[in-house]
Write a protein that holds these residues in place. Structure first.
Motif, PDB file in Angstrom:
ATOM      1  N   ASP A   1      37.341  36.460  53.616  1.00 30.72           N
ATOM      2  CA  ASP A   1      37.112  37.656  54.423  1.00 30.72           C
ATOM      3  C   ASP A   1      38.187  38.687  54.080  1.00 30.72           C
TER       4      ASP A   1
ATOM      5  N   ASP B   1      43.193  41.977  55.055  1.00 28.64           N
ATOM      6  CA  ASP B   1      43.894  43.252  55.218  1.00 28.64           C
ATOM      7  C   ASP B   1      44.527  43.351  56.603  1.00 28.64           C
ATOM      8  N   GLN B   2      43.847  42.816  57.610  1.00 29.44           N
ATOM      9  CA  GLN B   2      44.368  42.862  58.974  1.00 29.44           C
ATOM     10  C   GLN B   2      45.597  41.970  59.138  1.00 29.44           C
TER      11      GLN B   2
ATOM     12  N   THR C   1      38.398  41.804  54.906  1.00 27.79           N
ATOM     13  CA  THR C   1      38.794  42.620  56.056  1.00 27.79           C
ATOM     14  C   THR C   1      39.864  41.902  56.869  1.00 27.79           C
TER      15      THR C   1
END
Length: 210
Positions: A123, A128-129, A125
């Motif tokens: 994942d 990045d989080q 995303t």
């Protein structure tokens, strides 16, 4: 027991499928055929090792010295050549379907093998989080394989070297004459065997002992 032709991938896969079928049937009689279960599990392990021989080479057994000294923790980072091969799926090749390739190497080397760094998470995303958060510092590093081991120092060094060598082999893109990744084909073959969707290609290479 059957005897297999280790030069024929399909024969090895056929043999593994038969062994797993036998193991499933034997599970209906728990703790009844203890020695048969042990021998069958050992044979399954050997066949899986043959199926996943890296670059077609047989692996020499890992010769460990007698324990000497205190237990230590050693680690090694092996960086993935993503810049040289930006389109190659190294993470998938190292882990294998359901993580089976990495698990096989962990069993063979007694080391912990983890893919870390940029691009290590499915994942993107979420990756990045998490980047920059506590316990996720590795995401700031380039994509790499982290190998760790605990044992007495003389034994840990041998295990770590074997695991490092095997990982480096996986980081060399390898394709067959048909332009496909040979290891990936074997990984998908074993996944089909485990899922029960693999069809025996032939009975060649499977003979009864004299």
């Amino acid at each position: 027991m059957f005897r297999m032709d280790s030069n024929n991938t399909h024969s090895i896969a056929d043999y593994l499928a038969q062994l797993l079928k036998d193991r499933k049937q034997l599970a209906a009689f728990p703790s009844v055929f203890v020695h048969v279960e042990r021998l069958l599990d050992e044979e399954i392990g050997k066949v899986r090792s043959n199926l996943f021989q890296i670059n077609g080479g047989a692996k020499e057994p890992m010769n460990l010295p007698e324990p000497s000294g205190d237990t230590v923790s050693l680690s090694e980072k092996v960086y993935v050549p993503v810049k040289e091969h930006p389109d190659f799926n190294f993470v998938g090749r190292i882990l294998g379907p359901r993580g089976m390739t990495a698990k096989q190497l962990e069993q063979e080397t007694c080391c912990k093998i983890m893919v870390r760094g940029k691009g290590s998470m499915r994942d993107k995303t979420k990756e990045d989080q998490n980047r920059g958060k506590p316990n996720w510092e590795h995401l700031n590093d380039e994509l790499h394989v982290l190998i760790t081991v605990e044992d007495t120092e003389n034994r840990a060094k041998v295990k770590l070297q074997r695991a490092t060598d095997e990982i480096r082999k996986l980081l060399v893109p390898s394709v067959g004459n048909d332009g496909e990744d040979e290891l990936k084909k074997r990984q998908l073959m074993e996944l089909a065997i485990i899922n029960g969707t693999y069809r025996d290609s032939s009975s060649r290479g499977l003979v009864m002992p004299q």
